[in-house]
Design a protein around this motif. Structure first.
Motif, PDB file in Angstrom:
ATOM      1  N   LEU A  29       0.525   2.371  -5.125  1.00  0.00           N
ATOM      2  CA  LEU A  29       0.984   3.469  -4.294  1.00  0.00           C
ATOM      3  C   LEU A  29       2.404   3.275  -3.804  1.00  0.00           C
ATOM      4  N   SER A 234     -12.240   7.355  -7.798  1.00  0.00           N
ATOM      5  CA  SER A 234     -11.646   6.803  -6.578  1.00  0.00           C
ATOM      6  C   SER A 234     -12.105   7.598  -5.364  1.00  0.00           C
ATOM      7  N   SER A 236     -10.470   7.962  -2.478  1.00  0.00           N
ATOM      8  CA  SER A 236      -9.402   8.687  -1.791  1.00  0.00           C
ATOM      9  C   SER A 236      -8.123   8.615  -2.609  1.00  0.00           C
ATOM     10  N   TYR A 237      -7.199   9.516  -2.291  1.00  0.00           N
ATOM     11  CA  TYR A 237      -5.940   9.637  -3.025  1.00  0.00           C
ATOM     12  C   TYR A 237      -4.811   9.902  -2.046  1.00  0.00           C
ATOM     13  N   ARG A 238      -3.639   9.407  -2.402  1.00  0.00           N
ATOM     14  CA  ARG A 238      -2.452   9.744  -1.630  1.00  0.00           C
ATOM     15  C   ARG A 238      -1.786  10.948  -2.273  1.00  0.00           C
ATOM     16  N   ASP A 240       1.555  13.219  -2.237  1.00  0.00           N
ATOM     17  CA  ASP A 240       2.950  13.341  -1.824  1.00  0.00           C
ATOM     18  C   ASP A 240       3.480  14.690  -2.278  1.00  0.00           C
ATOM     19  N   GLN A 249       3.451  13.674   3.294  1.00  0.00           N
ATOM     20  CA  GLN A 249       2.401  12.858   2.686  1.00  0.00           C
ATOM     21  C   GLN A 249       1.092  13.093   3.421  1.00  0.00           C
ATOM     22  N   ALA A 250      -0.020  13.032   2.684  1.00  0.00           N
ATOM     23  CA  ALA A 250      -1.345  13.191   3.276  1.00  0.00           C
ATOM     24  C   ALA A 250      -2.349  12.429   2.433  1.00  0.00           C
ATOM     25  N   GLN A 251      -3.557  12.279   2.966  1.00  0.00           N
ATOM     26  CA  GLN A 251      -4.631  11.613   2.234  1.00  0.00           C
ATOM     27  C   GLN A 251      -5.703  12.629   1.876  1.00  0.00           C
ATOM     28  N   ARG A 253      -9.595  12.995   0.474  1.00  0.00           N
ATOM     29  CA  ARG A 253     -10.858  12.296   0.272  1.00  0.00           C
ATOM     30  C   ARG A 253     -11.664  13.013  -0.805  1.00  0.00           C
TER      31      ARG A 253
END
Length: 490
Positions: A29, A234, A236-238, A240, A249-251, A253
């Motif tokens: 990341l 996965s 969770s993911y980042r 951008d 930026q956020a996350q 789920r």
């Protein structure tokens, strides 16, 4: 006392293990460039998938659109078949599916070559296996236009995503085509005032290195299909997002029910709407009637778009394709703002060739997405694909599922139009492309669905329900109007 103080500051073994675990996931990341230079897509097959083979994407398979303006003169580029078979005869333009039947029954002489306009030697360049020319066709003689309009229906498989999944489940061959889109998340990008941010670049990253790219549509939205690029589920993911130098930026789920909203710190700039509209047309023998209709309707389509409230700056492009052994494999005319010159190009297009059912759709789609000079930031990019046959999946890659990922990364929304005779495989392919890129599935309709010669009507052979019907040109203008209406007002 000194030893006791040191002991209090020492991390427990379990906490230290947790820190190392977190740090181990950071390079994917933070250690790698967020917006890497375009490169070939790295793909790893997940051989343990029980039904559909899922693929992993780790690098972009496209170049970001950067053109600042469109050409005044349409330039033709021809892409020959990289593995040409033994040459077979070309088939003259025929109306409807009878063309394919006649091909199987009798041998027809090849058509006379189309007249070619004289070109300056400086306007023709050859690089590798591709040739570029300016205006290769002279205006074709006027042809009698169909007396009746062509009607079409439309469905939005993202609006009825459950129905789309049921459609895929009803057809077993869908498991062998395309990507796994069963896990879908909605992303919305807004500015500081809560307005949608169109054409914002999006990068989605998993800690294990799986990545995807997208651009938001005119309404600031993008659909993210996690299983289409990540084969390891996965958690969770980042995410951008960037636009005009602003980043956020956020996350995300996996499995979250609500849409993910990302806010950019600055208001979206206002400007005149820019529209890149490309037509991709199957030009084999059975497509003669549809090509005639497109030729006759283009001026009405463009005039209707230019008169929309947003008054868009319109550029037009064209890609035509046939198949191996035909007069040509794939041809394109790059985006131009000269509508009259573009009309001349379209007037020179003739249907011919073909013979077997599948055609070179994969190669044409890849060329349309990757090779045309799509304009850069703050552009709405639409591709209207008109076909009556599926792609040759037995030809070498790239296949359409790779290209549709690139289309989403470049912000190209596809409206797939199924012409008369399109089979189930072709319907699956066209609907997958439209759904993944956020477009619509359009299909021609008839008074009697089993007889395309019966004239316009509401019937279709396709596996759809609850659809609206209109003339094809009116429908295209309406879809473009709805798309541009989502742009923030200046």
């Amino acid at each position: 006392m000194k030893h006791a103080s040191m002991a209090r500051r020492r991390l427990p073994v379990r906490s230290m293990a947790f820190v190392l675990t977190v740090l181990a996931g950071l390079p994917a990341l933070a250690g790698e460039p967020l917006w890497p230079e375009p490169a070939a897509t790295a793909v790893e097959l997940d051989l343990k998938a029980p039904q559909r083979k899922r693929q992993r994407q780790t690098a972009p398979n496209f170049r970001a659109p950067v053109a600042t303006m469109c050409s005044d003169t349409p330039r033709m580029r021809e892409v020959p078949d990289p593995q040409p078979p033994q040459r077979v005869r070309d088939v003259p333009a025929l109306v409807g599916k009878a063309g394919r039947d006649m091909l199987l029954r009798e041998a027809a002489p090849p058509p006379a070559p189309a007249p070619v306009a004289a070109t300056d030697a400086a306007s023709v360049t050859v690089s590798g296996s591709r040739a570029e020319r300016a205006m290769p066709y002279a205006p074709a003689p006027a042809r009698q236009q169909p007396a009746t309009p062509v009607t079409a229906g439309v469905v939005d498989d993202n609006a009825d995503f459950g129905g789309f999944q049921q459609f895929l489940q009803r057809h077993a061959e869908a498991a062998q085509l395309g990507r796994d889109v069963s896990v879908r998340q909605r992303l919305r990008v807004l500015d500081a005032q809560g307005r949608p941010v169109p054409d914002a670049e999006v990068a989605v990253s998993a800690a294990d290195g799986a990545r995807m790219w997208a651009r938001t549509d005119a309404g600031g939205q993008a659909w993210l299909h996690l299983n289409a690029f990540d084969d390891r589920d996965s958690a969770s993911y980042r995410v951008d997002v960037r636009r005009d130098g602003q980043q956020a930026q956020a996350q995300l789920r996996r499995g979250q029910k609500d849409a993910l909203e990302v806010r950019l710190p600055a208001a979206a700039p206002t400007a005149r709407a820019r529209l890149d509209l490309v037509f991709m047309v199957d030009a084999t023998g059975s497509m003669g009637d549809e090509i005639d209709k497109l030729r006759a309707s283009l001026r009405d389509i463009v005039r209707g778009i230019e008169q929309l409230p947003s008054r868009p700056d319109v550029c037009l492009g064209l890609v035509t394709y046939r198949d191996r052994g035909d007069e040509y494999f794939v041809r394109s005319w790059d985006l131009t703002g000269n509508v009259a010159a573009f009309q001349q190009v379209l007037d020179g297009v003739r249907a011919g060739g073909g013979g077997d059912m599948p055609e070179a759709m994969n190669e044409a789609f890849d060329h349309a997405v990757q090779a045309l000079a799509w304009r850069g930031p703050a552009t709405t990019r639409l591709l209207v694909s008109l076909a009556d046959a599926p792609p040759h999946m037995d030809y070498p890659p790239p296949h359409y599922d790779q290209t549709m990922l690139a289309a989403l990364g470049k912000g190209i929304k596809v409206f797939s139009v199924a012409a008369s005779g399109q089979d189930t495989t072709g319907e699956i392919v066209q609907r997958q492309i439209a759904q993944y890129t956020g477009g619509r599935f359009i299909f021609l309709t008839y008074k009697n669905a089993s007889d395309p010669g019966s004239g316009p009507g509401r019937e279709t052979v396709h596996d759809v329900a609850d659809y609206s019907v209109d003339t094809l040109d009116t429908l295209v203008v309406r879809l473009v109007r709805e798309e541009l209406a989502q742009l923030p007002e200046g």
